[in-house]
Design an enzyme around this catalytic site. Structure first.
Site, PDB file in Angstrom:
ATOM      1  CG  ASP A   1      -0.493  32.596  42.894  1.00 25.17           C
ATOM      2  OD1 ASP A   1      -1.562  33.175  42.690  1.00 25.17           O
ATOM      3  OD2 ASP A   1       0.163  32.738  43.951  1.00 25.17           O
TER       4      ASP A   1
ATOM      5  CD  GLU B   1      -4.797  34.005  48.045  1.00 29.91           C
ATOM      6  OE1 GLU B   1      -3.770  34.297  48.665  1.00 29.91           O
ATOM      7  OE2 GLU B   1      -4.843  33.086  47.206  1.00 29.91           O
TER       8      GLU B   1
HETATM    9  C1  GLC Z   1      -1.176  34.014  46.839  1.00 30.34           C
HETATM   10  C2  GLC Z   1      -1.883  34.826  45.783  1.00 30.34           C
HETATM   11  C3  GLC Z   1      -0.988  35.766  45.023  1.00 30.34           C
HETATM   12  C4  GLC Z   1       0.168  36.202  45.886  1.00 30.34           C
HETATM   13  C5  GLC Z   1       0.998  34.990  46.219  1.00 30.34           C
HETATM   14  C6  GLC Z   1       2.160  35.337  47.167  1.00 30.34           C
HETATM   15  O1  GLC Z   1      -1.712  32.722  46.889  1.00 30.34           O
HETATM   16  O2  GLC Z   1      -2.673  34.112  44.833  1.00 30.34           O
HETATM   17  O3  GLC Z   1      -1.802  36.881  44.611  1.00 30.34           O
HETATM   18  O4  GLC Z   1       0.962  37.151  45.167  1.00 30.34           O
HETATM   19  O5  GLC Z   1       0.242  33.937  46.787  1.00 30.34           O
HETATM   20  O6  GLC Z   1       1.656  35.775  48.392  1.00 30.34           O
END
Ligand code: GLC
Length: 615
Positions: free
Chosen positions: A311, A504
């Protein structure tokens, strides 16, 4: 069209020159400058042979480049795609071209691909994005209900069609990999990503997650209408203590497997080509460094054969200095790293780690092979450019119709005193109040146009109020405030309340209260001198603590985060669709019950998992 012809000619030229070069000079030992074999370029060669042929002639720099994913907004220069042999780009939430139209997205991604094809081995990019409820970063795309609303439908065929429609819109813009579906099993409503899950029950999540994957990937990944599906976030992202985003899941291995691992069996069975690791930890160990789960369980037990991705900058959360963090993550089983910004530092660290023996070359070759298999399966070596003929599908009437169907099927009717619903289309005086009644941004929620989403007219769509206006008859008067309806014989009052957009950790919420102003809307309506029945609609990513307000309402519908097709809410209000939605999560009586999940001892929520009324 001319651009597309030019790009196709470029592709043919590269292939022709490579073949000509090989014919003229014959095979040379690879010192990283000449192409020693073009076998990998042949679509007729079995993919494992193409992978082996290509990996065998790649330099360490080229291999590390394939494992590097950069957010396009952080590219110092587009030439760095070629200079550092980058294998992947992404658009994080809101990372859009300066002109946010489907065409400009396609122009942008095609431009990046041209740079990648200029490298010695002409390995195309794979481009990832969070198309978690439609192609939600793109202005004008169809924005479907977030997963919690889809969970309320329980309808695998519908989720398949939504995913297939989303895949068309994503591929039209030259993007071939979705960081989705999120197959989290959220256990705590306080979590800011609660709405990204289909629900609290593993079987439901398993069924719908597999349907989404099949919809995204279709029958054949190389079809121009399909994209790679990325199941996320592995593992137990929705099981953290207190619902804290990126927190620690302090649970037994039995619970980890029974609840959080369960949907990954069906996801892998459905052929998910990618898995994204979770920011969260399990009993204090960061997921990105957990070799037992990333390798022994995910690959050894479940047989996952795609590639994993970290991530966003998640390796930097691991213990140790930067080189140690990188080595820990790669050796634990991370194949591609979503850096996503300081990519030169990452690449240098990887080279150092391999040269110092901290990361075995075998691990590098395994990771690169996992990535290249999917690039070959996607047909990117044959045609990496945006299939422009699909651009007409972006935000199309056909896709919006699927969205409206999904919205209607996602509505959960929780209360309907005296069967005041459905309303008659011939209703004379209708009041529709609440700051979310005419707010596309609010009804879309987070991950829409921008990372956090935002209120207002952020993209074309139909608000709840728009949908109501479309369905009422010519004899109906709609008032958007009680003051405007002063002295009027009101037939019904609709209050549309709920949450502002969030994503988030910014959605983590320990109280889950309705805003004071929203409570007021309902109280004012319920005390109104007209005595008109009050219908409350909740636009939210989760249950809120509003038992008193529900008691003041004659009817109550959980509308979740419906997206751009608010007409589906009106379809239920006026009976054009008889509600079938069932709660995908338990509805707490008050915050003292949170978290509450089906299967708990002394389970006594206000409304249980699976509850929902019909007319
Ligand atoms: C974010 C998320 C993830 C996402 C990634 C790219 O922090 O945790 O779900 O796919 O970054 O945007």
């Amino acid at each position: 069209m001319i651009k597309r012809i030019k790009r196709s000619l470029l592709l043919v030229a590269i292939l022709g020159l490579t073949a000509l070069f090989f014919a003229c000079v014959g095979p040379e030992t690879s010192n990283g400058n000449e192409v020693t074999s073009v076998l990998y370029q042949s679509a007729n060669t079995p993919i494992p042979d193409r992978v082996n042929d290509l990996v065998s002639q790649m330099t360490l720099e080229e291999k590390v480049g394939q494992m590097t994913q950069v957010d396009r907004q952080f590219l110092v220069s587009e030439n760095h795609i070629k200079k550092y042999f980058l294998g992947s780009l992404l658009s994080g939430g809101g990372s859009a071209p300066s002109v946010n139209t489907p065409e400009s997205w396609a122009d942008m991604t095609d431009g990046y691909q041209e740079k990648a094809l200029e490298t010695r081995l002409s390995i195309p990019l794979i481009y990832g994005i969070d198309a978690v409820h439609g192609h939600n970063n793109v202005y004008g795309a169809t924005v479907f209900p977030h997963n919690i609303g889809l969970g309320a439908t329980g309808d695998e065929d519908l989720i398949y069609r939504i995913a297939a429609a989303t895949a068309e819109e994503v591929r039209a813009t030259g993007i071939d990999w979705n960081f989705g579906p999120c197959i989290t099993v959220p256990q705590d409503e306080r979590w800011g990503r609660h709405y990204e899950g289909f629900g609290e029950e593993p079987q439901l999540v398993s069924r719908l997650g597999a349907a989404a994957i099949t919809g995204y990937q279709g029958e054949n990944l190389s079809d121009s209408t399909t994209i790679l599906a990325g199941a996320k976030h592995f593992l137990a992202d929705g099981g953290t203590e207190g619902g804290r985003d990126r927190g620690d899941a302090k649970i037994s291995e039995e619970e980890l497997r029974r609840i959080h691992l369960f949907p990954y069996y069906a996801a892998i069975e459905a052929g998910a080509g990618n898995v994204m690791a979770s920011f969260s930890s399990w009993n204090g160990e960061q997921m990105h460094g957990n070799k037992y789960l990333l390798q022994d369980v995910l690959r050894g037990e479940l047989g996952f054969d795609g590639f994993t991705v970290s991530d966003w900058a998640a390796l930097t959360l691991l213990p140790g200095n930067y080189d140690q963090q990188v080595a820990l993550g790669i050796n634990a089983g991370i194949d591609m790293v979503m850096v996503p910004d300081d990519y030169i530092r990452f690449i240098q660290s990887m080279i150092r780690n391999v040269e110092d023996g901290n990361i075995p070359v075998e691990r590098i070759d395994e990771a690169v092979s996992n990535i290249l298999v999917k690039k070959f399966e996607l047909g990117l070596f044959e045609d990496p450019f945006a299939p422009r003929d699909l651009l007409e599908t972006v935000g199309s009437d056909a896709h919006r119709a699927i969205g409206r169907e999904a919205v209607a099927k996602s509505q959960v009717l929780l209360k309907n005193e005296g069967s005041i619903l459905p309303l008659s289309n011939d209703i004379k005086n209708l009041v529709v109040i609440g700051s979310l009644s005419d707010n596309i941004g609010a009804q879309c929620g987070g991950w829409t146009i921008s990372w956090q989403g935002s209120s207002g007219d952020i993209t074309p769509g139909t608000s709840v109020l728009d949908g109501i206006k479309e369905l009422v008859g010519e004899n109906t008067t709609i008032y958007t405030s009680l003051d405007d309806a002063s002295g009027v014989d009101i037939d019904a009052i609709i209050c549309v309340v709920g949450e502002r957009p969030y994503a988030e950790m910014q959605g983590d919420n320990s109280k889950l209260e309705l805003a004071f102003a929203h409570k007021n809307f309902i109280e004012e309506a319920s005390n109104h001198s007209s005595g008109a029945p009050v219908i409350t609609l909740l636009i939210s990513g989760r249950p809120l603590m509003m038992t008193p307000q529900i008691e003041m309402s004659d009817a109550f519908i959980a509308s979740w985060l419906p997206g751009t097709e608010g007409g589906g809410v009106a379809d239920v209000l006026f009976g054009d669709y008889n509600p079938t939605g069932k709660l995908p999560v338990s509805w707490p009586r008050d915050i003292s019950q949170v978290p509450v999940n089906v299967g708990d001892e002394n389970y006594d929520p206000l409304y249980p998992f699976g509850f929902g009324l019909s007319y």
